[in-house]
Write a protein that holds these residues in place. Structure first.
Motif, PDB file in Angstrom:
ATOM      1  N   HIS A 119      -6.489  10.941   1.619  1.00 35.73           N
ATOM      2  CA  HIS A 119      -7.722  10.169   1.839  1.00 35.73           C
ATOM      3  C   HIS A 119      -7.437   8.671   1.958  1.00 35.73           C
ATOM      4  O   HIS A 119      -8.315   7.916   2.349  1.00 35.73           O
ATOM      5  N   ARG A 120      -6.238   8.262   1.615  1.00 36.91           N
ATOM      6  CA  ARG A 120      -5.957   6.820   1.616  1.00 36.91           C
ATOM      7  C   ARG A 120      -5.624   6.354   3.030  1.00 36.91           C
ATOM      8  O   ARG A 120      -4.458   6.185   3.401  1.00 36.91           O
ATOM      9  N   MET A 121      -6.705   6.099   3.783  1.00 34.96           N
ATOM     10  CA  MET A 121      -6.514   5.637   5.166  1.00 34.96           C
ATOM     11  C   MET A 121      -5.886   4.251   5.185  1.00 34.96           C
ATOM     12  O   MET A 121      -5.449   3.782   6.239  1.00 34.96           O
ATOM     13  N   ASP A 122      -5.928   3.570   4.045  1.00 34.31           N
ATOM     14  CA  ASP A 122      -5.341   2.227   4.017  1.00 34.31           C
ATOM     15  C   ASP A 122      -3.820   2.283   3.926  1.00 34.31           C
ATOM     16  O   ASP A 122      -3.154   1.282   4.123  1.00 34.31           O
TER      17      ASP A 122
END
Lengths: 625, 898
Positions: A451-454
């Motif tokens: 989920h960590r698109m960053d």
């Protein structure tokens, strides 16, 4: 020419010092002596072996140049320079070479201290390996693993390195120019620009935008790149180095205040300088002024001293200190005030000076060899003590696995100052390369944190990614080559203005190509016929220039041409339009003139006189130069 | 004293101005005075004859009689009157530029006071140099814009009174100053200060109907219209304010009681302004619309007269038209206007379409623009329920989006979404990082403001708000695991964002005032623990996390039967306490400081509870706190002192042998704090020590109660030497506590103090005072009485007055000290007052103290100390002298006299 930047990872198998595990693998009777079990994990009891760079894609003997980015990624250099037939040149900055030498020297020293007669090899049998538990069964290319190199090989490898300075332009076979730039990560660490006259490729690896001890990263020179190859980002993108340093200090203080000792497995150079600087500022506030700090490494003294003499490779603040004059790093003061003591090994002076509670910095961070093994043995049984992992290269859980059960506290504070994804995004906005090329892993979030698109590279146009062993065509074509004209030839040119601002000139010259440099030289003068020789040999004709025919330009206006033909007595002229131009038919003369955009053909049967007449008429409409 | 009006009787005095020949040419150029004479030559016939009988300063016994009536002195001091001509002459001289703007501002303040208190006409007539100055500035010359601006403002101030206005009109001075012929058309107009002076002058002037005619005649209103778009924001804003003022003035007075039903019946001036506003509202240019909206906002905000109703009735359709444009122009100003209308009691009650307009605006504006409007609507006392629901839905939209994107439990989502708002997706509401961060911060801040208000929406969606806030905090820390793409984008925007973290933690703290479902409260504590533990929390975020944690612990239900923490909070504390030592060891001093502040609060609240005590004593916290007394950062030392004071008061101080002093004898905390008080180089730790000592004395702390007199004597001795006045002042506080404990005190004197076990009042005064004498409290108090820092002297004065009052309550002979001894003390005190504090008083007998106290004029001293120390420097006379001195010194030195 082949040019490669080699990053070498090393894989370890277990080395046992003082442990004695009973074999519990009757099914692997053949290699049971090589395997040891500890707390549910299986290890190989052997001399440490190292996984070498893959050679399937590149025959290293054909590599012409190796560019080294920083001292951490040159550890396999002796394997390449000494055993692959490599005959090229290696380029690196001076601190990279010096500190790289220290790291290799420490490695060799650690390995040679505990000699083992033989390497374990039976477990490498594929039939046996596949039956072993992870991670042994997943180990790749085990047959190519090699024992550590010797100091001789190190020296020989290092002698092949050519030293370079930041921004120095190095001409490679005339084909390209390479330039190292500061990457801000470590002393002497470099990014590389590889450019021709019309193309520019930047290789950015192991860079840092944080303010630590090395010279800041040179971003400006990376601008206008056609392609930016980006690799060597932080291995722990979720761990902020500042926060980690805070954790390191807090845990260190808490342990020491409770009477415990702190063990910091680390490399003898790099982050340790920053850690010592932080501690220098911190120990007074934490009431740790009386706690001794020990730095134990065969190269400890050299490392601490080297760091102080590479002033030109340091950040601005540290450079200015040199002019005061003061030592750039505060560890000099720690040494002077006896707060930091360094020893080549734990034998000798150290054993008499040793006082607890204390803080020990020593290697190797893998916990498989080096003095750190002894401290793990010594302090592992007490919960008062703490081991703090700061090097991001190793999984601390794997490192600790053979020492279980362990009472001492373990803290994981990986300090990786290399670029994180936010910094990459800022860098790319600043540098604006046309294309970014990076490993596939950087273009998607880490599998464990999907989920960590960053935590991925986000740029426009999207980065081109590559996988292991994939050959990637870079998105540009070499369209032009630069050719030099010798001055005397240039003098002889007579340009003619075709359009305002555009002039043309014909050049007759000899193109001389050597080392990828192209030079137009004046043609040799026609040989004067000598009286004695009546006949020239055929080979003598070649350099002779034939009578130069003028170049033609312009277009033929059909109507005017027809009028001209009529004026010159031709009659019965018929003009036909074709897709590419016109055909002028001289029916009487049974001749055909085919006029097209870039060619004119006169077709007549065996009447050379007629053809020449017609040709001259055609030429009247064209410009000659 | 009522202000002198033109139609009132003026006190007698010698007339001097009627002939125009009695001006004293004391200063200035001949031309300057010629202008003044010309202007004064024609005294308007409307001015009563007695106006000429004004007391002239320094004009002989008659004048003195005039002053005796008390009027003249109110108008102006004679000394100032004497200095004024020179000042005017300096101001009028372009060769002597006034370097400092603040002088002119102060001069105007002074003139304002004078004109508000008395007749401006008298002032002018008494000081013709003022008129001379006003005439002089009109001449084409190279006068500084500052002086020109000053003159315009002064003229406006003087003309605020109608008689003076007419007086100045006679000389046609006002049209020359404010009309086309004045600076308006000249080169000086390019200076913003001149334009600003022009507006402010008119603003002062516009006080009476005559002024309105003047404004209309000289065409000032058109100029004001154009100045609304001035390049200087100050000028533009002042122009708008002036329009509002003129509009209000023109509709006041005769029309006030009966506002015309149609604006067509309004005065011309008002009609002109209204037409201009209408025109601006119809304009396609946003700046013009903004100007019109701002004028209306100010009008409706300040004036609630019935005519505002007529005005809004006429203009509201135009305002409504703005909403049809896309995007809505000047949205912020429109929001301000609508809220101003909604808040106006006249408009909100009568305006039928207002609520519909508000609803329409809410739905038309972008989320960022609609937020302030929604908050404003929710703060209104009276408002239709439907509109409130819509406003609340708008306000909650961003949080709804967050919950939606992170796929929260449907129950949470429904209760937020169920308020009537249309569902908006993350992509439209939070499209970019900047928009997302800005909107979330604003929303959280708005909700934080709304939460404590009585008119907040009911039912208050506590649970969804808690859920959304916790989710935002998790997104920021990267610990949330959104399943949707929108959630992933949100996570990428918010991760590591300190601004949102701070806003969310603040709001989370505010939410502790309400209750929530158990599992959500558990989540709150979990996220707080995550932040307190995370190495990535920035110092400011950590501080907010500590504050929110304390608030949540405070609000957690107490165990029935005792005031200890509830089991869940205990569990949380058990996990928190191992984190605290790490924070106290942080290399970042702000973190150590926040940790100590949190600890002090916790001990103050739960220090007496067994469970907390056990947990704290089992941790390393007390020992670490003590080590932080030697921290290199003074703020941390100060916080450590406060924390140690609390720990010790609660009996939580542990004294194990430290690794640095194995087996060594631990210093007592009292000794350690005394050491800090005597030696610490920074003021903060020393102040903290004094606070702790005062508290210890008040509470009867064991270390103090053993030998209170010795303790007090030692502390006062050290404090008296301190260079920090706050330490000395706190020393007096400690002395007061000791004094009260020794003498006994009426409980009403200090209701907030905890009543300590006070010894039985001693029987005689001497006996009562003896302990005070032994601790040398009087030496300390007398020294403080002459302290160079006024707060210390004041506090000491109060203490001695209190003491004197206390001594009066005792019977028997008082103040019977031997005369020579008293005299010697008094002599010493006089020397102290003179600044020579070298010689100590030594031990004083109680009788001597009482005698000295009686003989001292403590009330007088208190009065003197109550006066500001710069009262002399602030006098108008000093101001005038300073201006003159500055100008005189300009050639040599550019020093600022202020």
């Amino acid at each position: 020419m082949q040019c490669a930047q080699i990053q070498i990872n090393y894989y370890y198998v277990g080395l046992w010092t003082g442990h004695d595990f009973h074999s519990q693998f009757p099914s692997f009777a053949t290699c049971s002596k090589e395997l040891k079990e500890c707390s549910g994990h299986v290890f190989v009891d052997s001399v440490p072996e190292f996984c070498l760079p893959e050679t399937e894609l590149i025959d290293l003997s054909t590599v012409d140049v190796i560019l080294i980015s920083n001292y951490h990624c040159m550890m396999a250099l002796p394997y390449i320079t000494e055993h692959t037939g490599f005959t090229g040149t290696v380029y690196a900055t001076e601190p990279t070479v010096q500190i790289g030498r220290l790291l290799m020297e420490e490695l060799v020293n650690f390995i040679e201290r505990v000699p083992k007669a033989q390497s374990a090899s039976l477990w490498k049998n594929k039939d046996i390996q596949r039956l072993l538990p992870s991670p042994l069964k997943d180990a790749v290319e085990v047959s190519t693993w090699r024992r550590c190199y010797t100091m001789q090989e190190v020296n020989s490898a290092l002698s092949k390195i050519q030293l370079v300075g930041y921004s120095q332009k190095i001409e490679l076979f005339g084909a390209v120019q390479v330039t190292p730039l500061s990457s801000g990560y470590a002393l002497g660490s470099s990014n590389w620009i590889i450019q021709s006259h019309y193309e520019k490729v930047s290789y950015v690896s192991g860079s840092s935008l944080l303010t630590t001890h090395p010279q800041p990263m040179d971003q400006a020179s990376l601008k206008n790149s056609d392609v930016l190859v980006l690799t060597g980002l932080t291995q722990i993108p979720t761990a902020n180095p500042d926060g980690m340093v805070g954790e390191f200090c807090s845990n260190l203080a808490l342990t020491v205040r409770n009477g415990g000792n702190v063990l910091v497995p680390c490399y003898p150079s790099g982050v340790i300088y920053d850690l010592l600087e932080c501690l220098y500022q911190y120990i007074d506030s934490a009431g740790l002024s009386n706690i001794p700090f020990y730095f134990i490494s065969p190269v400890a003294n050299s490392s601490l001293e080297f760091s102080q003499i590479f002033a030109e490779w340091l950040c601005h603040n540290k450079q200015t200190k040199v002019y005061l004059p003061e030592p750039p790093f505060p560890h000099a003061e720690l040494i002077q005030t006896n707060k930091l003591k360094h020893y080549p090994s734990l034998h000798g002076d150290f054993s008499s000076d040793f006082r607890q509670p204390c803080v020990v910095f020593t290697g190797h961070p893998s916990l498989r060899f080096g003095d750190v093994v002894h401290f793990m043995e010594l302090w592992g049984k007490s919960s008062l003590n703490t081991v703090i992992f700061t090097e991001p290269d190793f999984s601390y859980l794997e490192a600790l696995a053979p020492y279980q059960p362990l009472a001492m506290k373990c803290i994981y504070c990986p300090i990786d100052t290399r670029l994180n994804f936010i910094q990459v995004s800022k860098l790319l906005k600043e540098v604006q390369p046309l294309h970014v090329v990076c490993p596939e892993q950087y273009t998607q979030p880490p599998p464990a944190q999907s989920h960590r698109m960053d935590l991925m590279i986000d740029c426009q146009p999207p980065a081109m990614s590559y996988r292991r062993a994939e050959v990637l065509a870079l998105p540009f074509k070499r369209r032009y080559e630069k050719i030099e004209i010798m001055p005397e030839l240039a003098d002889s040119l007579v340009p003619m203005e075709i359009k305002p601002g555009i002039s043309l000139a014909t050049v007759s010259a000899v193109l001389h190509t050597k080392d990828n440099k192209h030079v137009l030289q004046p043609p040799p003068r026609p040989t004067q016929p000598t009286g004695g020789k009546k006949r020239k040999r055929a080979s003598d004709d070649i350099p002779d220039c034939k009578v130069l025919k003028p170049l033609l330009s312009g277009s033929i206006p059909v109507e005017q041409f027809v009028q001209a033909l009529e004026k010159h007595g031709f009659s019965d002229i018929k003009v036909e339009d074709t897709a590419k131009g016109h055909i002028v038919l001289l029916q009487e003369a049974e001749t055909l003139i085919q006029i097209e955009e870039d060619s004119t053909h006169i077709i007549c049967d065996n009447d050379e006189m007629l053809r020449v007449r017609l040709r001259d008429l055609v030429l009247k409409f064209l410009q000659k130069f | 004293m009522p202000p002198a009006r033109p139609d009132t009787e003026y006190p007698g005095g010698r007339g001097h101005a009627s002939s125009g020949h009695s001006l004293a040419p004391s200063a200035g150029s001949p031309a300057f005075w010629r202008d003044a004479r010309r202007a004064l030559g024609r005294v308007p016939p409307s001015v009563p004859a007695k106006i000429r009988q004004v007391a002239r300063p320094g004009a002989g016994p008659e004048a003195a009689e005039g002053r005796g009536a008390g009027i003249s002195s109110l108008i102006m001091d004679p000394e100032c009157s004497q200095l004024l001509p020179a000042l005017c002459s300096v101001l009028a001289d372009p060769r002597q530029p006034v370097a400092d703007d603040t002088c002119l501002e102060k001069l105007l303040d002074w003139f304002k006071t004078i004109t508000e208190a008395g007749s401006s006409l008298l002032l002018l007539q008494e000081n013709p140099c003022l008129l001379g100055l006003l005439c002089h500035v009109l001449k084409p010359q190279d006068l500084s814009p500052r002086v020109l601006s000053f003159s315009l403002r002064l003229a406006g101030m003087l003309a605020a009174q109608e008689d003076c206005f007419q007086y100045l009109q006679q000389g046609e001075l006002l049209p020359r100053l404010f009309g086309e012929a004045g600076p308006l058309g000249g080169a000086a107009w390019t200076a913003p200060s001149v334009r600003s002076g022009w507006i402010q002058g008119l603003r002062s002037l516009a006080r009476h109907p005559s002024a309105l005619c003047f404004l209309a005649d000289c065409g000032a209103v058109d100029t004001i219209f154009s100045l609304q778009g001035d390049s200087s924001l100050f000028v533009a804003s002042a122009a708008g304010q002036l329009l509002v003022h003129i509009l209000g003035l023109s509709l006041q007075g005769p029309a006030e009681g009966h506002p015309g039903l149609q604006t067509g019946d309004w005065p011309v001036c008002a009609q002109k302004i209204v037409s201009h506003i209408e025109e601006s509202l119809r304009s396609a240019a946003t700046p013009q619309i903004t100007q019109a909206l701002n004028v209306l906002t100010t009008t409706f905000g300040h004036c609630h007269d019935p005519w505002t109703q007529v005005l809004w009735g006429r203009l509201s359709p135009l305002v409504a038209c703005l909403l049809e444009k896309d995007p809505v122009p000047a949205a912020h100003s429109l929001v301000d206007l609508l809220l101003s209308v909604a808040r106006s009691p006249v408009l909100s009650s009568s305006s039928s379409g207002l609520w519909e307009t508000l609803a329409q605006t809410l739905s038309h504006l972008s989320p960022t623009q609609a937020g302030p409007l929604a908050l404003g609507i929710l703060k209104l006392q009276e408002c239709p329920q439907v509109l409130r629901a819509q406003a609340f839905a708008v306000l909650l939209q961003p949080l709804t989006c967050v919950l939606e994107a992170t796929a929260q439990a449907p129950g949470l989502l429904d209760s937020l979404d169920g308020t009537g708002g249309a569902s908006v997706t993350v992509d439209t509401l939070l499209p970019s990082k900047a928009a997302c961060v800005g909107l979330l911060c604003r929303t959280l801040a708005h909700l934080e403001l709304l939460q404590p208000l009585p008119q907040r929406p009911s039912p208050w969606p506590q649970a969804p708000l808690l859920g959304a806030t916790v989710t935002i905090l998790r997104l920021c820390s990267g610990s949330a695991t959104p399943t949707s793409d929108a959630g992933g984008h949100l996570c990428a925007f918010l991760v590591g964002c300190v601004r949102v973290q701070r806003a969310a933690l603040d709001f989370l703290g505010t939410l502790s005032q309400g209750t929530g479902p158990r599992e959500l409260v558990t989540q709150v504590f979990a996220v707080l623990l995550e932040y307190l533990t995370s190495p990535d929390s920035s110092p400011t975020v950590l501080k907010k996390a500590f504050q929110a944690t304390f608030r949540w612990l405070q609000s957690s239900p107490e165990t029935p039967g005792c005031s200890d923490l509830d089991p869940h909070a205990h569990l949380f504390l058990r996990e928190l306490l191992p984190v605290l030592p790490k924070r106290l060891c942080s290399p970042c001093w702000e973190v150590r400081d926040s940790g100590l502040e949190f600890l002090t609060q916790m001990i103050g609240r739960w220090g007496g509870q067994a469970g907390f005590r056990r947990a704290l004593l089992a941790s390393e916290v007390p020992e670490l706190t003590e080590q932080l007394l030697r921290d290199p950062e003074s703020y941390v030392r100060a916080s450590a002192v406060a924390a140690m004071g609390q720990l010790s008061s609660q009996g939580l101080r542990v004294t194990p042998a430290s690794p640095e002093h194995p087996g060594g004898q631990q210093k007592s905390l009292l000794a350690e704090l005394l050491h800090i008080l005597s030696t610490d180089s920074e003021g903060f730790p020393r102040r903290a020590v004094m606070h702790v000592f005062t508290q210890w004395l008040r509470d009867g702390h064991a270390d103090v109660a053993g030998d209170t007199e010795r303790f007090v004597a030692r502390v006062l001795q050290v404090a008296s030497q301190d260079l920090d006045w706050e330490v000395r002042a706190q020393g007096l506080e400690l002395a007061l506590v000791f004094l009260e404990q020794t003498l006994g005190r009426p409980s009403s004197h200090c209701p907030y103090a905890v009543t300590p076990p006070v010894a039985a009042p001693p029987s005689s005064l001497a006996q009562a005072l003896r302990p005070l004498c032994r601790v040398q409290l009087f030496e300390f108090a007398f020294r403080a009485l002459f302290d160079c820092d006024r707060p210390v002297a004041q506090k000491s004065c109060d203490l001695l007055l209190f003491l004197r009052a206390q001594t009066a309550s005792y019977g028997g002979p008082q103040g019977s000290g031997s005369v020579p001894e008293v005299a010697s003390v008094e002599a010493a005190l006089q020397r102290w007052q003179a600044g020579d504090q070298g010689q100590p008083l030594g031990y004083l007998e109680p009788e001597v103290v009482v005698a000295v106290l009686r003989s001292m004029d403590l009330e007088g001293l208190r009065g003197a100390l109550a006066e500001s120390s710069d009262r002399v420097e602030k006098s108008p006379q000093s101001l005038l002298q300073d201006v003159l001195a500055t100008v005189g010194a300009l050639g040599e030195d550019e020093a600022d006299c202020y």
